[in-house]
Design an enzyme around this catalytic site. Structure first.
Site, PDB file in Angstrom:
ATOM      1  N   GLU A 274       0.842  -1.205   0.000  1.00 54.37           N
ATOM      2  CA  GLU A 274       0.000   0.000   0.000  1.00 54.37           C
ATOM      3  C   GLU A 274       0.871   1.247   0.000  1.00 54.37           C
ATOM      4  O   GLU A 274       1.594   1.513   0.959  1.00 54.37           O
ATOM      5  CB  GLU A 274      -0.929   0.022   1.214  1.00 54.37           C
ATOM      6  CG  GLU A 274      -1.808   1.265   1.242  1.00 54.37           C
ATOM      7  CD  GLU A 274      -2.726   1.334   2.438  1.00 54.37           C
ATOM      8  OE1 GLU A 274      -3.324   2.402   2.664  1.00 54.37           O
ATOM      9  OE2 GLU A 274      -2.834   0.321   3.147  1.00 54.37           O
ATOM     10  N   LYS A 406      -8.137 -15.049  16.370  1.00 56.48           N
ATOM     11  CA  LYS A 406      -8.324 -14.658  14.966  1.00 56.48           C
ATOM     12  C   LYS A 406      -9.773 -14.301  14.634  1.00 56.48           C
ATOM     13  O   LYS A 406     -10.236 -14.493  13.510  1.00 56.48           O
ATOM     14  CB  LYS A 406      -7.833 -15.767  14.035  1.00 56.48           C
ATOM     15  CG  LYS A 406      -6.371 -16.108  14.256  1.00 56.48           C
ATOM     16  CD  LYS A 406      -5.914 -17.313  13.465  1.00 56.48           C
ATOM     17  CE  LYS A 406      -4.466 -17.642  13.816  1.00 56.48           C
ATOM     18  NZ  LYS A 406      -3.975 -18.860  13.165  1.00 56.48           N
ATOM     19  N   ASP A 482       1.923 -14.172  12.778  1.00 57.54           N
ATOM     20  CA  ASP A 482       0.763 -14.762  12.101  1.00 57.54           C
ATOM     21  C   ASP A 482      -0.130 -13.627  11.599  1.00 57.54           C
ATOM     22  O   ASP A 482      -0.746 -12.921  12.401  1.00 57.54           O
ATOM     23  CB  ASP A 482      -0.010 -15.648  13.069  1.00 57.54           C
ATOM     24  CG  ASP A 482      -1.111 -16.448  12.383  1.00 57.54           C
ATOM     25  OD1 ASP A 482      -1.514 -16.066  11.265  1.00 57.54           O
ATOM     26  OD2 ASP A 482      -1.564 -17.459  12.952  1.00 57.54           O
ATOM     27  N   HIS A 580      -2.532  10.018  -1.656  1.00 61.23           N
ATOM     28  CA  HIS A 580      -2.741   8.694  -2.245  1.00 61.23           C
ATOM     29  C   HIS A 580      -2.706   8.756  -3.766  1.00 61.23           C
ATOM     30  O   HIS A 580      -2.254   7.816  -4.415  1.00 61.23           O
ATOM     31  CB  HIS A 580      -4.079   8.098  -1.762  1.00 61.23           C
ATOM     32  CG  HIS A 580      -3.961   7.349  -0.483  1.00 61.23           C
ATOM     33  ND1 HIS A 580      -3.781   5.993  -0.429  1.00 61.23           N
ATOM     34  CD2 HIS A 580      -3.956   7.777   0.803  1.00 61.23           C
ATOM     35  CE1 HIS A 580      -3.689   5.612   0.832  1.00 61.23           C
ATOM     36  NE2 HIS A 580      -3.797   6.676   1.600  1.00 61.23           N
TER      37      HIS A 580
END
Length: 596
Positions: A274, A406, A482, A580
């Protein structure tokens, strides 16, 4: 049809009988110009109605069309309200109707005819019309000198055919294989050799990955040429990180910082695709540095696992709950739990009942490991021990989602999981103006309305921040954590408050469930290990077990603080879209990139 084919064939013969290429191309070019002139003379365009350029003509008729439509709708609404018959029209309305018809006819003629013809026009063979012949000649006409475009010593045998786009996903690129490997690939494709057994059968992880890579291309008919195969230690992931590898994905790593946190400077590795993310975090680090640095506090360090067990009655489930939560029994259960690891130490057990089902949330320290396997082994020891006194206990699952791993969960937001950290900084007023390009009052107001009120309106769970998950994910990928645990690790509430008589800005982030480790999993891979080493937290700390993982958690929180500060400032100053558009939009033509 025959006449056109003969004319086309004669054109080919003129080029193939040995005429100089330049002369034939000049004739072709002349013919193109004559045909184009003929078409230009005969064609009547819609824009020829007015002696203006096409864009001015279109703009005029568009404006006229919508203006008269608005005028007529307004007049008709007034007539309906005043009960005036619609067929009674004034002079201005007659003019408006005429203008509407004229503009409609123009727009229909300009935009509609080609659309209708594109639907009903039959397809032609490349040699069946003069227009197609002109297209063929145009493709043969070069804009560069003959010597620069082709080899003039070789006669042209025929006009070049229209170029055909490459179908890159249907042309697999073969990997260099030996004859023996070729036979193995064929057996994998045929299904006689399971792909997952290649490592154990061959004893060579890199060779197994290459064979699996090639077999997959042949089975799917899709090219994997863009997926790198060389330059990776496949033995390092065997039985630990990834099964049945066929290559690896490249993710760029950028550096933000230095981040001045608790009196020390850290360069933050961030793996991301990004644009603006690293640059924005870097600006936040600069503002923190210029304001004297940030401070952090570790509030809690405990990984959790919550099995679910079931009894015949709710009464029996409650009896186990009372037994587990009885302080007198904690030492016994702790001793059983702690036998699973040198570093895993039971801290608490919290129970919840749903009917005759009991959920027991075990919390324990795990040293420098993230600790999921460690806590699971300890929980299994306790369940086996409890089975003696509660033989009617039915263990449904080692994880009952009361952990919760998660998944966004209120229990993690309230009780915490992994490392719970709060990080704060006071940004000086002049730094807010010069570096962040905004002011204290605007940031405080934006934080209240966006991060607090806006998130509450959205029903957010742990999402009272601008983009904490951006920074958490980037650091997690770079350091071998993770990535899926970004879900709960990104739980964060960002607070901003004006201090020192409104001159300076106090900013804090509170993150109750950062789940990180510096040993195990992806942390042992070469690239990820290098990023951990950059931060000074590589591996286990033998002098103070667990201190490396705790330090990594505070660095993550400090980086989130920098990222929150910069993004909120960009939004406050109206710079988000511009930045951006500048850094997060590629000018590369991806259609020209071939994967074969």
């Amino acid at each position: 049809m025959d006449v056109r084919r003969r004319r086309s064939s004669s054109l080919v013969k003129k080029v193939t009988v040995g005429e100089p290429v330049v002369e034939s191309m000049e004739k072709n070019s002349l013919k193109v110009k004559m045909v184009e002139q003929h078409h230009d003379d005969d064609a009547v365009k819609a824009c020829d109605v007015l002696p203006f350029p096409i864009y001015l003509t279109n703009a005029a008729f568009f404006t006229l069309f919508f203006s008269v439509v608005y005028f007529l709708l307004t007049r008709w609404r007034e007539k309906i309200r005043s009960s005036t018959p619609l067929h009674v029209v004034t002079l201005s309305e007659m003019v408006a109707i005429s203008a509407f018809i004229a503009s409609f006819v123009y727009l229909l003629g300009f935009f509609g005819i080609d659309f209708v013809q594109s639907i009903f026009r039959p397809s032609h063979d490349v040699w069946t019309s003069e227009d197609d012949e002109v297209v063929m000649i145009k493709e043969d006409t070069r804009k560069v000198p003959c010597g620069a475009g082709i080899d003039c010593s070789i006669p042209i045998l025929a006009p070049p055919l229209p170029s055909v786009p490459k179908v890159v996903d249907l042309v697999p690129v073969s990997v260099d294989l030996t004859e023996e490997d070729e036979e193995i690939v064929k057996s994998v494709v045929a299904g006689t050799t399971p792909s997952y057994l290649l490592e154990s059968k061959l004893g060579d992880c890199r060779r197994a990955a290459a064979i699996r890579h090639e077999a997959l291309q042949r089975v799917t008919g899709k090219s994997l040429s863009g997926l790198p195969l060389e330059g990776f230690d496949y033995a390092s992931i065997l039985g630990q990180c990834c099964e049945m590898p066929i290559g690896y994905v490249q993710i760029p790593v950028g550096i933000a910082g230095p981040l001045l946190l608790d009196g020390k400077e850290y360069s933050i590795p961030m793996a991301t695709t990004e644009g603006c993310l690293v640059a924005s975090t870097n600006r936040g680090c600069k503002a923190i540095m210029m304001s004297g640095g940030a401070n952090s506090v570790l509030l809690r360090d405990s990984m959790t696992r919550a099995p679910v067990v079931r009894f015949a009655t709710a009464k029996r489930a409650a009896e186990l709950k009372f037994y587990v939560e009885e302080p007198a029994n904690f030492d016994t259960l702790g001793a059983v739990f702690n036998k699973s690891s040198r570093f895993g130490r039971l801290q608490s057990i919290k129970c919840a009942i749903a009917g005759k089902n009991l959920y027991m949330r075990f919390s324990c320290s795990t040293g420098d490991a993230m600790g999921m396997n460690m806590v699971s082994k300890g929980v299994q020891n306790v369940l086996d021990f409890l089975q003696t006194d509660f033989p009617d206990m039915d263990v449904i699952g080692i994880s009952g989602n009361y952990c919760s791993d998660k998944k966004p969960a209120a229990v993690n937001w309230i009780e915490g999981r992994g490392k719970s950290v709060v990080c704060e900084v006071v940004i000086k007023g002049d730094v807010v103006k010069k570096v962040l390009k905004t002011n204290v009052q605007a940031l405080v107001e934006l934080n209240m309305l966006k991060n607090l009120t806006g998130s509450a309106m959205a029903g957010a769970l742990g999402g009272f921040n601008a983009h904490a998950s951006n920074i958490v994910s980037a650091i997690f990928i770079a350091t071998g954590q993770d990535p899926a645990q970004n879900v709960e690790s990104s739980h964060c509430i960002t607070m901003m408050e004006a201090v020192n008589d409104g001159q300076d800005l106090h900013v804090s982030v509170t993150m109750p469930s950062i789940e990180v480790g510096t040993v195990g999993g992806g942390t042992q891979l070469a690239s990820q290990s290098a990023c951990l080493n950059l931060l000074g937290v590589k591996g286990a700390n033998r002098e103070a077990p667990g201190s490396n993982a705790r330090l990594l958690a505070t660095i993550v929180a400090g980086s989130v603080l920098a990222g929150e500060l910069s993004l909120m400032s960009a939004i406050s100053a109206g710079q988000l879209v511009r930045s951006h558009m500048k850094y997060n939009r590629s000018s590369r033509d991806v259609t020209s990139v071939s994967s074969t």
